[in-house]
Design a protein around this motif. Structure first.
Motif, PDB file in Angstrom:
ATOM      1  N   ARG A 302       0.827  -1.201   0.000  1.00  0.00           N
ATOM      2  CA  ARG A 302       0.000   0.000   0.000  1.00  0.00           C
ATOM      3  C   ARG A 302       0.868   1.260   0.000  1.00  0.00           C
ATOM      4  O   ARG A 302       0.588   2.217  -0.720  1.00  0.00           O
ATOM      5  N   LEU A 306       0.441   3.961  -2.773  1.00  0.00           N
ATOM      6  CA  LEU A 306      -0.208   5.198  -2.347  1.00  0.00           C
ATOM      7  C   LEU A 306       0.773   6.363  -2.268  1.00  0.00           C
ATOM      8  O   LEU A 306       0.469   7.480  -2.648  1.00  0.00           O
ATOM      9  N   TYR A 307       1.986   6.091  -1.758  1.00  0.00           N
ATOM     10  CA  TYR A 307       2.921   7.186  -1.493  1.00  0.00           C
ATOM     11  C   TYR A 307       4.048   7.280  -2.513  1.00  0.00           C
ATOM     12  O   TYR A 307       4.870   8.195  -2.454  1.00  0.00           O
TER      13      TYR A 307
END
Ligand SMILES: [Zn+2]
Length: 475
Positions: A302, A306-307
């Motif tokens: 994730r 996401l980042y």
């Protein structure tokens, strides 16, 4: 001749239940000697154990997180042996019907991801502790007697100390994430035994040596390296090793034989007659599965998605639940996920390593850290200054705004103020102007350096660069 090392691990983890495995005594660490015990946990005749449901749930959580099959039926057995820290002379454990079997965990190795098999996870109770005094007497503390444990038994799938360490770290992270154990090795809530033997290319192999009760990952790694060398040497001399149980002497850096396996243990296991067989329903397992938190592997994926941070960085950050939470909180406040991860991967981890501490031991929190990042993002301080501010925060616990103010670190962003310095520096360095005109790019760097120096490092570097280029091109 080439040799292959086979390493298997047995890890004991104390469970974080409030009460013991078979009675209502407290599991809290410490406490006055022999105050957390009752007739059940020290096994006085006539007492009856009652199994702790929470402990079973924790064992199932551990099993699901390690991709194990959960048994629909399991039972407890008596493992008989006499040892002073086990006053009833048997330990309630699981023999042939453990609660979890046949799982695996993935570790990162130099040659990629490797699956390490998990043979079983079973439940048992902890023993008490003996303390041997200098005058030759032994003191016994039964506070730990009956604290619930799970024993996680891996397959001998690891081929080196590095792989064993990766496995231990992964397992520790998982147990921490699912909150079934506090995994404090220094308090004995996580302990590990190591099995080592080696196989030569021609098929000869040594007998397994079991090294007991390693109390740090470092000691486990050193013991594996020592045993590997000892076993290879034996095979090279045309000999074999004894199948034995050993202990690691950290001072001398060697393993020492404790007893030969032959007479070691005939435990005469038999089903615990005071506890009935357990039936574990599919519904219960599914209920527990639904309540499992996000595990390190999923969190890593994730974070990458996401980042947009590198897989390696994400792996390091999620290896500790607290660090992962710290990171996410800082990102949600400061907004720059890459800046936050870069800062954590360098300055923060360096500091933690230097002081041998966890992120939760630091005298600042994720809000202070996010504020520090914000000062970089809005240009109040440069990246370089942020490192200095961070060091001060880590040493004194001061808020970033306070450090910046006290040290007068605010970046000069006022363009006319910077221009003034640029003009002065250029007029003072005619040789550099000459060099620059002759195509020596180094001259530009030198001038930027001089301006930064003149501003005590406070001029905004991008502005300095732009102004110098402007001035030089107009000359
Ligand atoms: Zn008790």
């Amino acid at each position: 001749m080439n040799y292959r090392t086979l390493v298997g691990l047995e890890i004991h983890a104390e469970l974080l239940t409030e009460s013991k495995m078979f009675c209502t005594c407290s599991t809290e660490f410490g406490g006055d000697v022999n105050t957390h015990c009752c007739p059940i946990c020290i096994g006085l005749p006539g007492t009856l154990p009652v199994i702790n449901k929470r402990a079973i749930e924790f064992a199932i959580m551990a099993g699901l997180s390690a991709n194990c099959k959960i048994a629909k039926k399991c039972k407890m057995d008596r493992k008989n042996y006499f040892y002073p820290d086990l006053p009833k002379a048997y330990q309630i454990s699981q023999y042939d019907m453990p609660i979890c079997t046949d799982g695996y965990m993935e570790i990162e190795t130099e040659s990629g991801v490797k699956k390490i098999g998990i043979e079983r996870i079973h439940m048992e109770e902890d023993t008490g502790k003996s303390l041997h005094t200098e005058d030759g007497s032994s003191l016994l503390n039964y506070n730990r007697c009956g604290v619930p444990l799970i024993e996680i038994v891996s397959r001998p799938d690891m081929a080196s100390a590095a792989e064993a360490t990766a496995f231990l770290e992964k397992l520790k992270a998982i147990l921490e994430y699912i909150e079934v154990s506090d995994v404090k090795m220094e308090q004995g809530s996580l302990r590990c035994d190591v099995n080592v033997n080696v196989v030569a290319d021609d098929g000869r192999k040594t007998e397994i040596a079991e090294i007991k009760n390693l109390n740090s990952f470092k000691a486990a790694a050193k013991a594996i390296e020592y045993e590997t060398a000892r076993h290879i040497e034996a095979l090279e001399d045309g000999e074999n090793t004894l199948k034995d149980t050993r202990r690691w002497d950290d001072v001398k850096g060697v393993t020492v034989s404790m007893r030969s396996k032959e007479y070691a243990n005939d435990y005469r296991y038999f089903p615990e007659p005071d506890l009935v067989e357990m039936e574990i329903s599919e519904e219960w397992i599914e209920l527990i599965r639904k309540e499992l938190p996000e595990l390190p592997e999923a969190k890593k994926e994730r974070f990458v998605k996401l980042y947009g941070i590198p897989v390696y960085d994400a792996g390091v950050i999620v290896s500790s639940k607290a660090l992962a939470a710290f990171y996410e909180d800082a990102v949600s406040r400061a907004g720059d996920a890459k800046l936050a991860s870069n800062f954590i991967m360098t300055e923060v981890l360096r500091r933690l390593k230097e002081t041998d501490a966890n992120i939760t031991d630091m005298p600042f929190n994720s809000t202070d850290f996010a504020n520090l990042l914000k000062f970089v993002i809005d240009g109040t301080i440069s990246n370089n200054m942020a490192k200095k501010v961070f060091r001060e925060m880590a040493e004194t616990g001061k808020k970033p705004e306070k450090v910046i103010e006290e040290k007068g670190m605010k970046q000069i962003t006022d363009e006319s103020a910077i221009e003034e310095i640029v003009v002065r520096v250029i007029s003072e360095n005619p040789q550099s102007i000459e060099d620059y005109k002759n195509g020596k790019d180094r001259a530009l760097g030198f001038l930027v350096g001089q301006v930064m120096k003149a501003s005590k490092g406070k001029a905004a570097p991008q502005t300095v660069n732009r102004l110098i280029r402007d001035k030089l091109s107009n000359l």
